[in-house]
Design a protein around this motif. Structure first.
Motif, short mmCIF file in Angstrom:
data_model
loop_
_atom_site.label_atom_id
_atom_site.label_comp_id
_atom_site.label_asym_id
_atom_site.label_seq_id
_atom_site.Cartn_x
_atom_site.Cartn_y
_atom_site.Cartn_z
N UNK A 1 -5.57 2.31 0.92
CA UNK A 1 -5.87 1.08 0.19
C UNK A 1 -7.04 1.43 -0.71
N UNK A 2 -6.73 1.79 -1.96
CA UNK A 2 -7.76 2.33 -2.85
C UNK A 2 -8.27 3.63 -2.25
N UNK A 3 -9.58 3.70 -2.02
CA UNK A 3 -10.15 4.90 -1.41
C UNK A 3 -10.16 4.82 0.12
N UNK A 4 -9.87 3.64 0.64
CA UNK A 4 -9.88 3.47 2.10
C UNK A 4 -8.61 4.04 2.73
N UNK A 5 -8.83 4.77 3.80
CA UNK A 5 -7.69 5.27 4.55
C UNK A 5 -7.39 4.27 5.67
N UNK A 6 -6.29 3.58 5.54
CA UNK A 6 -5.90 2.59 6.56
C UNK A 6 -5.37 3.32 7.80
N UNK A 49 9.18 8.29 6.58
CA UNK A 49 8.52 7.00 6.38
C UNK A 49 8.95 6.32 5.09
N UNK A 50 8.66 5.04 4.99
CA UNK A 50 8.88 4.34 3.72
C UNK A 50 7.79 4.82 2.74
N UNK A 96 0.83 -1.20 0.00
CA UNK A 96 0.00 0.00 0.00
C UNK A 96 0.87 1.26 0.00
N UNK A 97 0.48 2.25 -0.79
CA UNK A 97 1.28 3.49 -0.83
C UNK A 97 1.19 4.28 0.48
N UNK A 98 2.33 4.84 0.87
CA UNK A 98 2.37 5.71 2.05
C UNK A 98 2.55 7.13 1.51
N UNK A 99 1.56 7.98 1.74
CA UNK A 99 1.63 9.31 1.13
C UNK A 99 1.76 10.41 2.18
N UNK A 100 2.36 11.48 1.72
CA UNK A 100 2.53 12.64 2.59
C UNK A 100 1.78 13.81 1.98
N UNK A 136 0.59 21.47 8.45
CA UNK A 136 0.96 20.22 9.12
C UNK A 136 1.19 19.14 8.07
N UNK A 137 1.92 18.13 8.48
CA UNK A 137 2.18 17.00 7.59
C UNK A 137 1.27 15.84 8.01
N UNK A 138 0.56 15.30 7.04
CA UNK A 138 -0.29 14.14 7.33
C UNK A 138 0.28 12.94 6.56
N UNK A 139 0.58 11.89 7.31
CA UNK A 139 1.06 10.66 6.67
C UNK A 139 -0.13 9.71 6.57
N UNK A 140 -0.40 9.29 5.34
CA UNK A 140 -1.54 8.40 5.15
C UNK A 140 -1.12 7.10 4.47
N UNK A 141 -1.75 6.03 4.90
CA UNK A 141 -1.57 4.75 4.22
C UNK A 141 -2.93 4.46 3.58
#
Ligand code: ZN
Length: 304
Positions: free
Chosen positions: A112-117, A126-127, A76-80, A105-110
């Motif tokens: 899965x498609x449209x779902x925010x894990x 982060x990776x 799953x992509x880890x986005x900033x 602020x910085x938000x780190x999101x993982x």
């Protein structure tokens, strides 16, 4: 002095950090109101303290491991994203309200498609993709303070190291038990434990029988204070002697058992105090109305 950061170590910390976010997200499934109480991110090792009244069950810990490893395999992509605090809050990002945040602020999101894990306000590195974490494994769970639990976990190569350590232990068990595979260890251990308890019970019974036989074979003496005086062998187990002597000689109101090393045991039916009998002879030791026990090398000469 120049600070250098080992790239491999930095990457190892990034793996642990992203895994911390995944763990945090998993924990909210079991404790919806939980919050982070502390966090330590090290090379492929993380320690996460969180608010919870109960410990997670072994099954729940296992479920968490399965879920996080699944998220790793799903790549799953880890986005900033950099945004305003207000916008971040509407994104559902976990924030730590005790901390001060700036304009952006910085938000780190993982995702899965449209779902925010997972979505967290975070300034760390982060990776880029969960697959880079490699693997995730929980090492321990403990209660650190009232209402705070701690999980320690490994990521990447340290998970493999942990597996190797466990494998070595299992291999040793397989050898010790002389079995073919580690899958037989539980069965073998249960069998050994069952045998151990059976033998222990048997041994205790035999020991009791032996003590009773020994007591019956001893020559009986008496004096003004004791209806029965027995010199018992030093090898006798004094722990179970009181019960066994009473069973063997139920009709005697005052009993004295002693060894030539000075251990003594006074038993009475209660009409005469065992403790005061011991005191009469100046013996040190604990006692009550019916039992008095102690050790004194001079006991033999004084009692007889
Ligand atoms: Zn973070």
């Amino acid at each position: 002095m120049q600070l250098t950061v080992n790239p491999a170590q930095r990457y190892a910390k990034m793996r642990a950090h992203t895994a911390t976010h995944l763990l945090h997200a998993q924990l909210t499934k079991y404790f919806p109101n939980t919050k982070q109480a502390g966090s330590l991110v090290d090379s492929d090792m993380l320690r996460f303290d969180f608010y919870a009244d109960t410990l997670l069950t072994p099954t729940q810990l296992h479920e968490i491991e399965i879920q996080i490893n699944q998220q790793i395999y799903e790549a799953l992509p880890v986005t900033l994203i950099e945004t305003s605090l207000e916008e971040a809050t509407t994104l559902g990002a976990k924030a730590f309200f005790e901390e001060k945040y700036g304009e952006t602020v910085r938000v780190i999101r993982v995702l899965k498609g449209d779902d925010v894990i997972s979505a967290e306000l975070c300034g760390g590195t982060h990776v880029n993709n969960t697959k880079e974490i490699g693997a995730f494994s929980i090492l321990s769970q403990e209660a650190v303070a009232s209402g705070i639990k701690r999980l320690t976990a490994y990521t990447g190569p340290r998970v493999i190291e942990k597996m190797f350590t466990l494998e070595t232990i299992l291999d040793q068990q397989v050898e010790q038990f002389a079995i073919k595979s580690y899958t037989q260890i539980n069965e073998k251990t249960a069998k050994f434990l069952k045998e151990y308890h059976e033998m222990k019970t048997k041994l205790e019974r035999l020991e009791s029988q032996l003590i009773i036989q020994t007591l019956q074979s001893l020559s009986k003496k008496t004096n003004a204070d004791f209806e029965l005086i027995l010199e018992v062998p030093n090898t006798i187990n004094f722990k179970s002697l009181a019960t066994l002597a009473k069973t063997t000689f139920p009709t005697y109101a005052t009993l004295l058992l002693y060894t030539n090393e000075g251990n003594y045991l006074i038993l009475t039916s209660g009409q005469v105090s065992a403790k005061s009998l011991a005191q009469k002879y100046g013996r040190k030791g604990g006692g009550n109305e019916v039992v008095a026990q102690g050790k004194d090398e001079k006991v033999i000469s004084v009692f007889l």
